[in-house]
Design a protein around this motif. Structure first.
Motif, PDB file in Angstrom:
ATOM      1  N   PRO A  55       0.883  -0.993   0.127  1.00 27.20           N
ATOM      2  CA  PRO A  55      -0.007  -0.029   0.086  1.00 27.20           C
ATOM      3  C   PRO A  55       0.899   1.237  -0.054  1.00 27.20           C
ATOM      4  O   PRO A  55       0.445   2.254  -0.833  1.00 27.20           O
ATOM      5  N   SER A  57       3.719   1.382  -1.241  1.00 30.08           N
ATOM      6  CA  SER A  57       4.618   1.784  -2.384  1.00 30.08           C
ATOM      7  C   SER A  57       3.475   2.140  -3.591  1.00 30.08           C
ATOM      8  O   SER A  57       4.026   3.098  -4.369  1.00 30.08           O
ATOM      9  N   ALA A  58       2.450   1.694  -3.639  1.00 29.00           N
ATOM     10  CA  ALA A  58       1.415   2.157  -4.504  1.00 29.00           C
ATOM     11  C   ALA A  58       0.944   3.764  -4.239  1.00 29.00           C
ATOM     12  O   ALA A  58       0.809   4.276  -5.288  1.00 29.00           O
ATOM     13  N   THR A  59       0.747   3.856  -3.195  1.00 24.94           N
ATOM     14  CA  THR A  59       0.713   5.391  -2.796  1.00 24.94           C
ATOM     15  C   THR A  59       1.557   6.444  -3.210  1.00 24.94           C
ATOM     16  O   THR A  59       1.574   7.403  -4.062  1.00 24.94           O
ATOM     17  N   ILE A  61       4.022   5.624  -5.727  1.00 20.66           N
ATOM     18  CA  ILE A  61       3.944   5.560  -7.169  1.00 20.66           C
ATOM     19  C   ILE A  61       3.073   6.663  -7.690  1.00 20.66           C
ATOM     20  O   ILE A  61       3.227   7.653  -8.516  1.00 20.66           O
ATOM     21  N   ASP A  62       1.768   6.582  -7.207  1.00 24.62           N
ATOM     22  CA  ASP A  62       0.574   7.371  -7.582  1.00 24.62           C
ATOM     23  C   ASP A  62       1.058   8.929  -7.260  1.00 24.62           C
ATOM     24  O   ASP A  62       0.968   9.701  -8.306  1.00 24.62           O
TER      25      ASP A  62
ATOM     26  N   TYR B  73      -4.876 -10.958  -3.896  1.00 25.57           N
ATOM     27  CA  TYR B  73      -4.934  -9.556  -3.709  1.00 25.57           C
ATOM     28  C   TYR B  73      -4.254  -8.639  -4.740  1.00 25.57           C
ATOM     29  O   TYR B  73      -4.826  -7.479  -5.106  1.00 25.57           O
ATOM     30  N   PRO B  88      -5.343   4.809  -5.137  1.00 22.21           N
ATOM     31  CA  PRO B  88      -4.474   3.567  -4.853  1.00 22.21           C
ATOM     32  C   PRO B  88      -4.314   3.297  -3.280  1.00 22.21           C
ATOM     33  O   PRO B  88      -4.351   2.236  -2.947  1.00 22.21           O
ATOM     34  N   THR B  92      -5.720  -0.390  -1.982  1.00 19.13           N
ATOM     35  CA  THR B  92      -4.460  -1.349  -1.583  1.00 19.13           C
ATOM     36  C   THR B  92      -4.743  -1.448  -0.065  1.00 19.13           C
ATOM     37  O   THR B  92      -4.730  -2.532   0.447  1.00 19.13           O
TER      38      THR B  92
END
Lengths: 139, 116
Positions: A55, A57-59, A61-62, B73, B88, B92
Protein backbone atom coordinates in the motif's frame (compact mmCIF):
# COMPACT_ATOMS: atom_id res chain seq x y z
CA UNK A 1 10.47 -4.37 -22.79
CA UNK A 2 13.99 -3.82 -21.50
CA UNK A 3 14.69 -3.63 -17.75
CA UNK A 4 16.57 -0.47 -16.80
CA UNK A 5 17.92 0.98 -13.59
CA UNK A 6 18.20 4.65 -12.64
CA UNK A 7 19.62 5.64 -9.25
CA UNK A 8 18.50 9.26 -9.72
CA UNK A 9 14.91 8.08 -9.14
CA UNK A 10 15.81 7.67 -5.47
CA UNK A 11 15.78 11.48 -5.14
CA UNK A 12 12.02 11.49 -5.75
CA UNK A 13 11.44 9.73 -2.43
CA UNK A 14 11.59 12.00 0.62
CA UNK A 15 13.27 11.01 3.94
CA UNK A 16 9.79 10.85 5.54
CA UNK A 17 8.69 8.33 2.88
CA UNK A 18 11.79 6.19 3.54
CA UNK A 19 11.01 6.37 7.27
CA UNK A 20 7.40 5.20 6.66
CA UNK A 21 8.64 2.17 4.73
CA UNK A 22 11.14 1.35 7.48
CA UNK A 23 8.41 1.68 10.11
CA UNK A 24 5.95 -0.52 8.17
CA UNK A 25 8.62 -3.17 7.54
CA UNK A 26 9.69 -3.22 11.19
CA UNK A 27 6.11 -3.34 12.46
CA UNK A 28 5.12 -6.23 10.18
CA UNK A 29 8.25 -8.21 11.17
CA UNK A 30 7.45 -7.70 14.88
CA UNK A 31 3.73 -8.43 14.42
CA UNK A 32 4.49 -11.68 12.54
CA UNK A 33 6.78 -12.71 15.41
CA UNK A 34 4.20 -11.84 18.08
CA UNK A 35 1.44 -13.71 16.24
CA UNK A 36 3.69 -16.78 15.86
CA UNK A 37 4.57 -16.61 19.57
CA UNK A 38 0.90 -16.36 20.60
CA UNK A 39 -0.81 -18.65 18.07
CA UNK A 40 2.00 -20.91 16.83
CA UNK A 41 4.10 -21.12 13.64
CA UNK A 42 1.17 -22.19 11.43
CA UNK A 43 -0.66 -18.90 12.00
CA UNK A 44 2.53 -16.80 12.27
CA UNK A 45 3.77 -18.12 8.92
CA UNK A 46 0.69 -16.73 7.15
CA UNK A 47 1.92 -13.21 7.95
CA UNK A 48 5.34 -13.78 6.36
CA UNK A 49 3.53 -13.09 3.06
CA UNK A 50 1.58 -10.10 4.35
CA UNK A 51 1.48 -7.26 1.77
CA UNK A 52 3.63 -5.17 4.12
CA UNK A 53 4.96 -2.47 1.89
CA UNK A 54 2.58 -2.66 -1.05
CA UNK A 55 0.00 0.00 0.00
CA UNK A 56 2.82 2.45 0.82
CA UNK A 57 4.59 1.73 -2.50
CA UNK A 58 1.39 2.10 -4.55
CA UNK A 59 0.60 5.42 -2.86
CA UNK A 60 4.12 6.69 -3.51
CA UNK A 61 3.98 5.67 -7.19
CA UNK A 62 0.62 7.46 -7.55
CA UNK A 63 2.01 10.58 -5.87
CA UNK A 64 5.16 10.65 -8.04
CA UNK A 65 3.20 10.09 -11.28
CA UNK A 66 0.68 12.80 -10.37
CA UNK A 67 3.50 15.24 -9.65
CA UNK A 68 5.20 14.40 -12.95
CA UNK A 69 1.95 14.98 -14.87
CA UNK A 70 1.01 18.13 -12.96
CA UNK A 71 4.50 19.58 -13.58
CA UNK A 72 3.74 19.04 -17.28
CA UNK A 73 0.39 20.85 -16.91
CA UNK A 74 -1.88 17.75 -16.92
CA UNK A 75 -4.10 16.05 -14.35
CA UNK A 76 -2.08 13.01 -13.29
CA UNK A 77 -4.75 11.17 -11.26
CA UNK A 78 -5.48 8.54 -13.93
CA UNK A 79 -1.85 7.92 -14.80
CA UNK A 80 -0.97 7.58 -11.11
CA UNK A 81 -3.56 4.83 -10.64
CA UNK A 82 -2.45 3.13 -13.87
CA UNK A 83 1.22 3.15 -12.79
CA UNK A 84 0.25 1.76 -9.38
CA UNK A 85 -1.77 -0.90 -11.22
CA UNK A 86 1.27 -1.88 -13.30
CA UNK A 87 3.23 -2.21 -10.05
CA UNK A 88 0.44 -4.45 -8.69
CA UNK A 89 0.71 -6.69 -11.78
CA UNK A 90 4.43 -7.06 -11.03
CA UNK A 91 3.63 -7.82 -7.38
CA UNK A 92 1.18 -10.54 -8.50
CA UNK A 93 4.00 -12.12 -10.52
CA UNK A 94 6.34 -11.76 -7.53
CA UNK A 95 3.72 -13.56 -5.42
CA UNK A 96 4.07 -16.62 -7.65
CA UNK A 97 7.78 -16.56 -6.80
CA UNK A 98 6.82 -16.12 -3.15
CA UNK A 99 4.88 -19.41 -3.28
CA UNK A 100 8.09 -21.03 -4.57
CA UNK A 101 10.08 -19.38 -1.75
CA UNK A 102 7.69 -20.76 0.89
CA UNK A 103 7.71 -24.28 -0.59
CA UNK A 104 11.54 -24.34 -0.57
CA UNK A 105 11.65 -23.13 3.07
CA UNK A 106 9.12 -25.77 4.11
CA UNK A 107 11.04 -28.59 2.39
CA UNK A 108 14.65 -27.60 3.09
CA UNK A 109 14.44 -26.13 6.62
CA UNK A 110 14.80 -29.57 8.22
CA UNK A 111 17.63 -30.58 5.87
CA UNK A 112 19.96 -27.57 5.53
CA UNK A 113 21.33 -24.80 7.81
CA UNK A 114 19.22 -21.62 7.80
CA UNK A 115 21.60 -19.60 5.61
CA UNK A 116 21.59 -22.21 2.84
CA UNK A 117 17.85 -22.74 3.18
CA UNK A 118 17.08 -19.00 2.83
CA UNK A 119 19.64 -18.49 0.03
CA UNK A 120 18.11 -21.33 -1.98
CA UNK A 121 14.57 -20.10 -1.31
CA UNK A 122 15.51 -16.54 -2.34
CA UNK A 123 17.15 -17.82 -5.54
CA UNK A 124 13.94 -19.71 -6.36
CA UNK A 125 11.87 -16.53 -5.75
CA UNK A 126 14.15 -14.53 -8.09
CA UNK A 127 14.23 -17.15 -10.86
CA UNK A 128 10.49 -17.95 -10.77
CA UNK A 129 9.48 -14.26 -10.62
CA UNK A 130 11.91 -13.28 -13.38
CA UNK A 131 10.84 -16.18 -15.59
CA UNK A 132 7.10 -15.48 -15.24
CA UNK A 133 7.69 -11.76 -15.86
CA UNK A 134 9.66 -12.53 -19.07
CA UNK A 135 6.97 -14.99 -20.14
CA UNK A 136 4.24 -12.35 -19.68
CA UNK A 137 6.24 -9.88 -21.80
CA UNK A 138 6.37 -12.39 -24.65
CA UNK A 139 2.64 -13.24 -24.56
CA UNK B 1 15.50 -7.62 22.68
CA UNK B 2 14.40 -10.21 20.07
CA UNK B 3 11.57 -7.94 18.95
CA UNK B 4 13.82 -4.88 18.72
CA UNK B 5 16.16 -6.88 16.47
CA UNK B 6 13.16 -8.06 14.42
CA UNK B 7 11.96 -4.45 14.06
CA UNK B 8 15.33 -3.11 12.90
CA UNK B 9 16.14 -6.00 10.53
CA UNK B 10 12.55 -6.01 9.20
CA UNK B 11 12.69 -2.27 8.55
CA UNK B 12 16.09 -2.47 6.84
CA UNK B 13 15.24 -5.46 4.60
CA UNK B 14 11.82 -4.11 3.56
CA UNK B 15 13.40 -0.69 2.81
CA UNK B 16 16.17 -2.30 0.72
CA UNK B 17 13.66 -4.14 -1.46
CA UNK B 18 11.57 -0.95 -1.76
CA UNK B 19 14.69 0.92 -2.95
CA UNK B 20 15.30 -1.82 -5.56
CA UNK B 21 11.72 -1.26 -6.75
CA UNK B 22 12.32 2.50 -6.97
CA UNK B 23 15.42 2.13 -9.11
CA UNK B 24 14.23 -0.30 -11.78
CA UNK B 25 11.89 0.24 -14.72
CA UNK B 26 9.38 -0.70 -16.14
CA UNK B 27 6.86 -0.47 -13.29
CA UNK B 28 5.64 -4.04 -13.79
CA UNK B 29 9.20 -5.30 -13.16
CA UNK B 30 9.66 -2.96 -10.19
CA UNK B 31 6.46 -4.44 -8.77
CA UNK B 32 8.21 -7.80 -8.32
CA UNK B 33 10.03 -6.23 -5.37
CA UNK B 34 6.70 -5.39 -3.70
CA UNK B 35 6.21 -9.15 -3.35
CA UNK B 36 9.79 -9.94 -2.35
CA UNK B 37 10.17 -12.25 0.66
CA UNK B 38 11.42 -9.31 2.75
CA UNK B 39 9.63 -10.07 6.03
CA UNK B 40 10.47 -13.78 5.75
CA UNK B 41 14.16 -13.10 5.10
CA UNK B 42 14.25 -10.64 7.99
CA UNK B 43 12.63 -12.90 10.54
CA UNK B 44 13.29 -16.56 9.69
CA UNK B 45 17.00 -16.47 10.64
CA UNK B 46 16.06 -15.11 14.09
CA UNK B 47 13.27 -17.69 14.36
CA UNK B 48 15.72 -20.49 13.48
CA UNK B 49 18.16 -19.46 16.20
CA UNK B 50 15.44 -19.05 18.86
CA UNK B 51 13.00 -21.86 18.05
CA UNK B 52 14.70 -24.31 15.70
CA UNK B 53 14.37 -25.43 12.09
CA UNK B 54 11.17 -27.45 12.63
CA UNK B 55 9.44 -24.18 13.57
CA UNK B 56 10.87 -22.49 10.41
CA UNK B 57 9.58 -25.35 8.25
CA UNK B 58 6.09 -25.02 9.77
CA UNK B 59 6.12 -21.25 9.11
CA UNK B 60 7.21 -21.91 5.52
CA UNK B 61 4.28 -24.31 5.06
CA UNK B 62 1.65 -21.78 6.05
CA UNK B 63 3.49 -18.99 4.21
CA UNK B 64 2.37 -20.77 1.01
CA UNK B 65 -1.24 -19.82 1.92
CA UNK B 66 -0.20 -16.21 2.60
CA UNK B 67 1.55 -16.04 -0.79
CA UNK B 68 -1.51 -17.41 -2.64
CA UNK B 69 -3.63 -14.76 -0.90
CA UNK B 70 -1.07 -12.12 -1.87
CA UNK B 71 -1.37 -13.21 -5.52
CA UNK B 72 -5.17 -12.79 -5.49
CA UNK B 73 -4.88 -9.49 -3.57
CA UNK B 74 -2.46 -8.09 -6.18
CA UNK B 75 -4.63 -9.22 -9.12
CA UNK B 76 -7.75 -7.60 -7.62
CA UNK B 77 -5.98 -4.32 -6.82
CA UNK B 78 -4.28 -4.26 -10.24
CA UNK B 79 -7.63 -4.72 -11.94
CA UNK B 80 -9.33 -1.97 -9.91
CA UNK B 81 -6.45 0.46 -10.40
CA UNK B 82 -5.99 -0.11 -14.14
CA UNK B 83 -9.64 -0.46 -15.20
CA UNK B 84 -11.38 1.99 -12.88
CA UNK B 85 -8.44 4.26 -11.95
CA UNK B 86 -9.43 3.77 -8.32
CA UNK B 87 -7.66 5.61 -5.50
CA UNK B 88 -4.42 3.62 -4.84
CA UNK B 89 -4.34 4.15 -1.05
CA UNK B 90 -8.00 3.17 -0.61
CA UNK B 91 -7.77 0.22 -2.99
CA UNK B 92 -4.57 -1.29 -1.59
CA UNK B 93 -5.59 -0.54 2.01
CA UNK B 94 -9.09 -1.99 1.74
CA UNK B 95 -7.68 -4.91 -0.26
CA UNK B 96 -5.90 -6.11 2.87
CA UNK B 97 -9.34 -7.27 4.06
CA UNK B 98 -9.43 -9.51 0.96
CA UNK B 99 -5.98 -10.85 1.85
CA UNK B 100 -7.10 -11.65 5.42
CA UNK B 101 -10.32 -13.25 4.18
CA UNK B 102 -8.50 -15.53 1.72
CA UNK B 103 -5.73 -16.40 4.18
CA UNK B 104 -8.07 -17.44 6.97
CA UNK B 105 -10.50 -19.08 4.53
CA UNK B 106 -7.80 -21.35 3.09
CA UNK B 107 -6.21 -21.88 6.52
CA UNK B 108 -9.50 -22.97 8.08
CA UNK B 109 -10.29 -25.27 5.15
CA UNK B 110 -6.76 -26.73 5.26
CA UNK B 111 -6.94 -27.21 9.01
CA UNK B 112 -10.20 -29.10 8.62
CA UNK B 113 -8.62 -31.27 5.95
CA UNK B 114 -5.59 -31.75 8.31
CA UNK B 115 -3.16 -30.41 5.72
CA UNK B 116 -1.69 -27.70 7.96
Amino acid sequence: MKVKGDISDLKKTTPAEYAIRFLFGGLVAVTAGLIAHRYGPQVGGLFLAFPAIFPASATLIDKHERKKEEDGGCDGAGNGARAAGADAVGAAIGSIGLVGFAIVVMITANRFPILECLSLAFAVWAVVSGFVWCLRQKL
Amino acid sequence: VEYIIRFVIGGVVVSLFAVCGDIVKPKSFAGLFSAAPSVALATLAITASRRGMGYVSAEGGSMIIGAIAMFVYCLVTASLLMRYRANPLLTTGAGIAIWLLIVFGIYTAAEKALIV
